[in-house]
Design a protein around this motif. Structure first.
Motif, PDB file in Angstrom:
ATOM      1  N   GLN A 158       1.598   6.860  -6.831  1.00  0.00           N
ATOM      2  CA  GLN A 158       0.509   7.783  -7.142  1.00  0.00           C
ATOM      3  C   GLN A 158       0.966   9.225  -6.966  1.00  0.00           C
ATOM      4  O   GLN A 158       0.707  10.074  -7.823  1.00  0.00           O
ATOM      5  CB  GLN A 158      -0.691   7.481  -6.235  1.00  0.00           C
ATOM      6  N   VAL A 159       1.656   9.523  -5.888  1.00  0.00           N
ATOM      7  CA  VAL A 159       2.150  10.873  -5.635  1.00  0.00           C
ATOM      8  C   VAL A 159       3.177  11.267  -6.692  1.00  0.00           C
ATOM      9  O   VAL A 159       3.160  12.397  -7.195  1.00  0.00           O
ATOM     10  CB  VAL A 159       2.742  10.979  -4.211  1.00  0.00           C
ATOM     11  N   GLN A 160       4.045  10.344  -7.058  1.00  0.00           N
ATOM     12  CA  GLN A 160       5.046  10.617  -8.093  1.00  0.00           C
ATOM     13  C   GLN A 160       4.362  10.924  -9.430  1.00  0.00           C
ATOM     14  O   GLN A 160       4.758  11.850 -10.140  1.00  0.00           O
ATOM     15  CB  GLN A 160       5.997   9.437  -8.239  1.00  0.00           C
ATOM     16  N   MET A 161       3.329  10.177  -9.783  1.00  0.00           N
ATOM     17  CA  MET A 161       2.599  10.414 -11.023  1.00  0.00           C
ATOM     18  C   MET A 161       1.927  11.778 -10.986  1.00  0.00           C
ATOM     19  O   MET A 161       1.965  12.532 -11.956  1.00  0.00           O
ATOM     20  CB  MET A 161       1.564   9.307 -11.228  1.00  0.00           C
ATOM     21  N   GLN A 162       1.323  12.138  -9.866  1.00  0.00           N
ATOM     22  CA  GLN A 162       0.632  13.416  -9.751  1.00  0.00           C
ATOM     23  C   GLN A 162       1.602  14.586  -9.811  1.00  0.00           C
ATOM     24  O   GLN A 162       1.267  15.642 -10.343  1.00  0.00           O
ATOM     25  CB  GLN A 162      -0.186  13.462  -8.459  1.00  0.00           C
ATOM     26  N   ASN A 163       2.812  14.411  -9.304  1.00  0.00           N
ATOM     27  CA  ASN A 163       3.806  15.476  -9.352  1.00  0.00           C
ATOM     28  C   ASN A 163       4.473  15.603 -10.713  1.00  0.00           C
ATOM     29  O   ASN A 163       5.099  16.616 -10.998  1.00  0.00           O
ATOM     30  CB  ASN A 163       4.871  15.263  -8.269  1.00  0.00           C
ATOM     31  N   SER A 164       4.351  14.579 -11.574  1.00  0.00           N
ATOM     32  CA  SER A 164       4.996  14.628 -12.883  1.00  0.00           C
ATOM     33  C   SER A 164       4.034  15.077 -13.989  1.00  0.00           C
ATOM     34  O   SER A 164       4.352  14.947 -15.161  1.00  0.00           O
ATOM     35  CB  SER A 164       5.574  13.253 -13.226  1.00  0.00           C
ATOM     36  N   LEU A 165       2.857  15.590 -13.614  1.00  0.00           N
ATOM     37  CA  LEU A 165       1.892  16.046 -14.612  1.00  0.00           C
ATOM     38  C   LEU A 165       2.425  17.271 -15.353  1.00  0.00           C
ATOM     39  O   LEU A 165       3.067  18.132 -14.761  1.00  0.00           O
ATOM     40  CB  LEU A 165       0.565  16.404 -13.943  1.00  0.00           C
ATOM     41  N   THR A 166       2.135  17.332 -16.649  1.00  0.00           N
ATOM     42  CA  THR A 166       2.509  18.481 -17.471  1.00  0.00           C
ATOM     43  C   THR A 166       1.310  18.872 -18.336  1.00  0.00           C
ATOM     44  O   THR A 166       0.459  18.035 -18.625  1.00  0.00           O
ATOM     45  CB  THR A 166       3.704  18.153 -18.386  1.00  0.00           C
ATOM     46  N   ARG A 209     -11.209  23.282 -12.288  1.00  0.00           N
ATOM     47  CA  ARG A 209     -10.054  23.203 -11.378  1.00  0.00           C
ATOM     48  C   ARG A 209     -10.233  22.001 -10.451  1.00  0.00           C
ATOM     49  O   ARG A 209     -11.293  21.813  -9.872  1.00  0.00           O
ATOM     50  CB  ARG A 209      -9.945  24.482 -10.563  1.00  0.00           C
ATOM     51  N   TRP A 210      -9.181  21.183 -10.347  1.00  0.00           N
ATOM     52  CA  TRP A 210      -9.202  19.975  -9.527  1.00  0.00           C
ATOM     53  C   TRP A 210      -7.976  19.961  -8.621  1.00  0.00           C
ATOM     54  O   TRP A 210      -6.960  20.578  -8.927  1.00  0.00           O
ATOM     55  CB  TRP A 210      -9.159  18.725 -10.397  1.00  0.00           C
ATOM     56  N   VAL A 211      -8.052  19.214  -7.547  1.00  0.00           N
ATOM     57  CA  VAL A 211      -6.899  18.970  -6.684  1.00  0.00           C
ATOM     58  C   VAL A 211      -6.066  17.863  -7.338  1.00  0.00           C
ATOM     59  O   VAL A 211      -6.615  16.942  -7.939  1.00  0.00           O
ATOM     60  CB  VAL A 211      -7.366  18.533  -5.273  1.00  0.00           C
ATOM     61  N   LYS A 212      -4.742  17.961  -7.239  1.00  0.00           N
ATOM     62  CA  LYS A 212      -3.878  16.947  -7.855  1.00  0.00           C
ATOM     63  C   LYS A 212      -4.211  15.540  -7.382  1.00  0.00           C
ATOM     64  O   LYS A 212      -4.096  14.578  -8.137  1.00  0.00           O
ATOM     65  CB  LYS A 212      -2.400  17.229  -7.552  1.00  0.00           C
ATOM     66  N   ALA A 213      -4.624  15.412  -6.149  1.00  0.00           N
ATOM     67  CA  ALA A 213      -4.929  14.094  -5.596  1.00  0.00           C
ATOM     68  C   ALA A 213      -6.125  13.450  -6.295  1.00  0.00           C
ATOM     69  O   ALA A 213      -6.330  12.239  -6.177  1.00  0.00           O
ATOM     70  CB  ALA A 213      -5.198  14.194  -4.099  1.00  0.00           C
ATOM     71  N   ALA A 214      -6.911  14.223  -7.047  1.00  0.00           N
ATOM     72  CA  ALA A 214      -8.073  13.679  -7.748  1.00  0.00           C
ATOM     73  C   ALA A 214      -7.693  13.041  -9.074  1.00  0.00           C
ATOM     74  O   ALA A 214      -8.538  12.415  -9.718  1.00  0.00           O
ATOM     75  CB  ALA A 214      -9.101  14.780  -7.986  1.00  0.00           C
ATOM     76  N   GLN A 253       0.828  -1.200   0.000  1.00  0.00           N
ATOM     77  CA  GLN A 253       0.000   0.000   0.000  1.00  0.00           C
ATOM     78  C   GLN A 253       0.865   1.254   0.000  1.00  0.00           C
ATOM     79  O   GLN A 253       0.570   2.209  -0.713  1.00  0.00           O
ATOM     80  CB  GLN A 253      -0.935  -0.006   1.219  1.00  0.00           C
ATOM     81  N   ARG A 254       1.929   1.264   0.765  1.00  0.00           N
ATOM     82  CA  ARG A 254       2.845   2.408   0.771  1.00  0.00           C
ATOM     83  C   ARG A 254       3.489   2.610  -0.591  1.00  0.00           C
ATOM     84  O   ARG A 254       3.645   3.731  -1.055  1.00  0.00           O
ATOM     85  CB  ARG A 254       3.942   2.217   1.819  1.00  0.00           C
ATOM     86  N   LYS A 255       3.843   1.510  -1.241  1.00  0.00           N
ATOM     87  CA  LYS A 255       4.453   1.591  -2.570  1.00  0.00           C
ATOM     88  C   LYS A 255       3.481   2.198  -3.577  1.00  0.00           C
ATOM     89  O   LYS A 255       3.848   3.047  -4.382  1.00  0.00           O
ATOM     90  CB  LYS A 255       4.910   0.205  -3.021  1.00  0.00           C
ATOM     91  N   ARG A 256       2.217   1.767  -3.533  1.00  0.00           N
ATOM     92  CA  ARG A 256       1.200   2.319  -4.438  1.00  0.00           C
ATOM     93  C   ARG A 256       0.989   3.803  -4.183  1.00  0.00           C
ATOM     94  O   ARG A 256       0.835   4.594  -5.119  1.00  0.00           O
ATOM     95  CB  ARG A 256      -0.116   1.570  -4.285  1.00  0.00           C
ATOM     96  N   GLN A 257       0.968   4.211  -2.919  1.00  0.00           N
ATOM     97  CA  GLN A 257       0.787   5.615  -2.579  1.00  0.00           C
ATOM     98  C   GLN A 257       1.951   6.458  -3.099  1.00  0.00           C
ATOM     99  O   GLN A 257       1.734   7.547  -3.622  1.00  0.00           O
ATOM    100  CB  GLN A 257       0.653   5.793  -1.069  1.00  0.00           C
ATOM    101  N   GLN A 258       3.177   5.955  -2.965  1.00  0.00           N
ATOM    102  CA  GLN A 258       4.342   6.693  -3.458  1.00  0.00           C
ATOM    103  C   GLN A 258       4.305   6.819  -4.971  1.00  0.00           C
ATOM    104  O   GLN A 258       4.629   7.877  -5.519  1.00  0.00           O
ATOM    105  CB  GLN A 258       5.633   6.008  -3.016  1.00  0.00           C
TER     106      GLN A 258
END
Length: 121
Positions: free
Chosen positions: A37-45, A79-84, A30-35
């Motif tokens: 997901q966060v990495q994918m959300q931070n790499s959005l362009t 407008r959306w939150v990155k977590a969405a 679960q921690r690996k999946r969360q990391q």
């Protein structure tokens, strides 16, 4: 001589093994999946096609801190939150070269223009 059943390590060993099993089967993945997901959300362009966690497909237009501006249709921006953002969609080639070269041919052509299946007696 001490009785065999009074070993404190023997009574806590199943509990310790249960905690270790839960860690490796549940908590660690679960921690690996969360990391990821966060990495994918931070790499959005801008220009990337995404799907939100609610199943909405859109294109990223702009990024502002923890917010993402998505274009749902031409001229419709929200407008959306990155977590969405659930996942980034990768483009798929609709038609490959092999498929375009293959053609489907019908049965043999008689050349007389008669269609025997529609003739009435």
């Amino acid at each position: 001589m001490a009785p065999v059943g009074n070993n404190p390590l023997g009574t806590f060993l199943p509990l310790i093994l249960l905690v270790v099993v839960f860690y490796f089967l549940l908590i660690r993945p679960q921690r690996k999946r969360q990391q990821e997901q966060v990495q994918m959300q931070n790499s959005l362009t801008p220009g990337v096609r995404v799907m939100t966690t609610t199943g909405l497909f859109a294109t990223v237009v702009a990024l502002e801190d923890d917010d993402v501006v998505l274009e749902l249709a031409p001229g419709v921006e929200t407008r959306w939150v990155k977590a969405a953002i659930g996942r980034v969609l990768t483009p798929v080639d609709d038609v490959t070269d092999v498929e375009t070269e293959e053609t489907v041919t019908g049965g043999p052509e008689t050349g007389n223009g008669d269609d025997t299946s529609t003739k009435q007696s």
